[in-house]
Design a protein around this motif. Structure first.
Motif: not given
Length: 524
Positions: A42, A44, A60, A82, A121-123, A149, A156
């Protein structure tokens, strides 16, 4: 979340982090074979800043080198993205594994996706999907798992606590040491040379004041840089050129001039505007520092690692390849850094790492410098610290995992398991309009037909990444590995020349039968 809940989660996170000391292998946690590795790549960071990087979502894929960790026959790996990754891209990395049957590695790999390409963010996307989180909890073995990560934030940390697995990354509470202002404080404490400038600034008015103060104390200064405190890949930098006026101006007059020219700064980020940039100053903070001039300049960097037990190791040195209007945007890197300043880089990098370790920082860190040629040699000035897996991480880790070699501190070289020094040139930005429309399948056709792949026998050749960004953005990344700097450069030039030629000849079709393999989405 109230203070009591926050304190409880913080305590839970600290307990999880203590597990890393027991999992830690004397050399590298990655060498601990019987582990489950959760990779959450992610970004972030401020998503509006990241969006300005072409193919941002596909970054990613930078951590796909982690798949090479499946060379250990008892390692299991979960990779979350994602959007789903092309099976061909996964196959490409798995076929690089030395001495491991393809199917054996594939059975120990679990690919998961949020099916969400929004600018979140992916997280956060994971945290918003409780069923997906439950699937992860079920897959990860308690006490035998850890999470990695791109950069660690409190998102996270929350994911780590939610899943009950430790996070192999800098504790989020210490992230400010990797910001622009935090970096300057570390440099001062560690006795490094760094540009004159300000501490953290919270508003445009403070930027104006700090810029005028800097100009007043250095009236011959030609330019300065305004940097967002948490900028990404140089995209958050802007260059301000002072007008050619008399040097005996009052401070108030300088402030008035700065206020007038500040909106006209030269922004390094593509399509950046003063309206957006100024709003980000309030949101992220900023610093102002003198622009380092020089007729011959380079941008070397040093990378280090802080183990869970507090030991500091130097991993590598690089000469960064920069672009953009004024050479502040990261494009790629060359390993190793020039021998003229490599030893000094290591010494200064070690000082920074020891300072960070005392503060409790963990895992990877990088320190960027500006090197200016002087009559007596190269003069290094520290620019910033990165507490994340930056653009030099994935090429170095690709080399390390593919060759089973190690970095030699004394020589500054990377020595393969066969005792051969290895060099590389890597880039995240091999981007041209002619490449748009090329699919990963087309790239594999070209790689196979023109023999520009990585050779497991000689441990030389090119490894590609960011393949998901190729069709839409005409953008690709690569790491070209050779037995000399010249060979690495020649391989990189050959790749570009071949892609130029092939993209201009769309009639050169594949001879493959289009029957792509599919990867299992659950472990047996």
């Amino acid at each position: 979340m109230n203070q009591g809940e926050a304190a409880m989660k913080s305590a839970q996170f600290e307990q999880l982090q203590n597990q890393l000391k027991y999992l830690w292998h004397p050399n590298d946690l990655a060498e601990q074979e019987d582990c489950d590795i959760l990779v959450v790549p992610s970004f972030s960071v401020d998503q509006a800043t990241g969006e300005k990087v072409p193919g941002f979502l596909h970054y990613e894929e930078r951590l796909l080198f982690s798949l090479i960790r499946l060379r250990h026959p008892r390692t299991r790996l979960i990779y979350v993205t994602a959007l789903p990754l092309s099976p061909l891209i996964i196959d490409y990395y798995l076929q690089l594994l030395p001495g491991i049957p393809f199917t054996h590695a594939r059975d120990r790999l679990l690919l998961l996706s949020t099916y969400d390409n929004s600018l979140v963010p992916l997280t956060q996307k994971l945290l918003d999907r409780p069923r997906l989180l439950e699937r992860l909890r079920h897959a990860l073995r308690p006490g035998r798992s850890y999470m990695v990560c791109y950069n660690s934030t409190f998102l996270e940390q929350e994911l780590s606590v939610s899943l009950g697995v430790p996070l192999l990354a800098c504790p989020p509470s210490l992230l400010d040491w990797g910001s622009k202002s935090g970096s300057r404080q570390i440099f001062q404490e560690s006795g490094l040379r760094f540009p004159e400038g300000s501490s953290r600034l919270e508003s445009v008015d403070e930027v104006i004041q700090a810029t005028a103060d800097l100009w007043q104390s250095h009236p011959q200064l030609r330019r300065c840089v305004v940097k967002l405190n948490e900028g990404f890949s140089g995209e958050g930098n802007a260059l301000l050129t002072f007008p050619s006026v008399q040097v005996d101006l009052t401070l108030s007059k300088r402030k008035a001039i700065v206020a007038k020219v500040l909106p006209e700064m030269e922004f390094q980020g593509s399509d950046e505007t003063w309206s957006h940039f100024s709003s980000q100053i309030a949101a992220l903070g900023a610093i102002v520092e003198a622009f380092i001039e020089g007729t011959e300049k380079r941008s070397p960097s040093v990378q280090g690692y802080i183990t869970p037990t507090g030991q500091v190791n130097i991993l590598s040195t690089h000469d960064q390849i920069l672009g953009g209007p004024d050479g502040q945007i990261f494009l790629g890197c060359q390993f190793p850094a020039d021998e003229a300043y490599r030893k000094e880089l290591q010494t200064l990098g070690l000082k920074v790492g020891q300072n960070l370790a005392q503060k409790g920082v963990l895992e990877r860190y990088g320190v960027d410098f500006i090197a200016v040629k002087t009559p007596t040699g190269w003069e290094l000035s520290a620019i910033e610290i990165n507490l994340r897996k930056g653009g030099t991480t994935h090429p170095f880790m690709t080399l390390k995992l593919l060759t089973n070699g190690a970095y030699d501190y004394d020589s500054g070289l990377f020595i393969s398991q066969q005792g051969v020094p290895k060099y590389y040139l890597a880039s995240d930005n091999l981007q041209k309009p002619a490449y748009r429309g090329l699919l990963p399948e087309d790239l594999m056709d070209i790689v196979t037909k023109r023999h520009i792949h990585f050779h497991t026998s000689s441990k030389t050749g090119t490894v590609f990444h960011l393949m998901g960004a190729l069709s839409e953005f005409g953008k690709l990344g690569h790491t070209s590995i050779g037995d000399s700097p010249d060979e690495a450069s020649a391989l990189a030039e050959e790749v570009e020349a071949i892609l130029d030629e092939e993209s201009s000849n769309p009639g050169l079709n594949s001879c493959r039968l289009d029957a792509p393999a599919t990867l299992p989405m659950t472990w047996v």
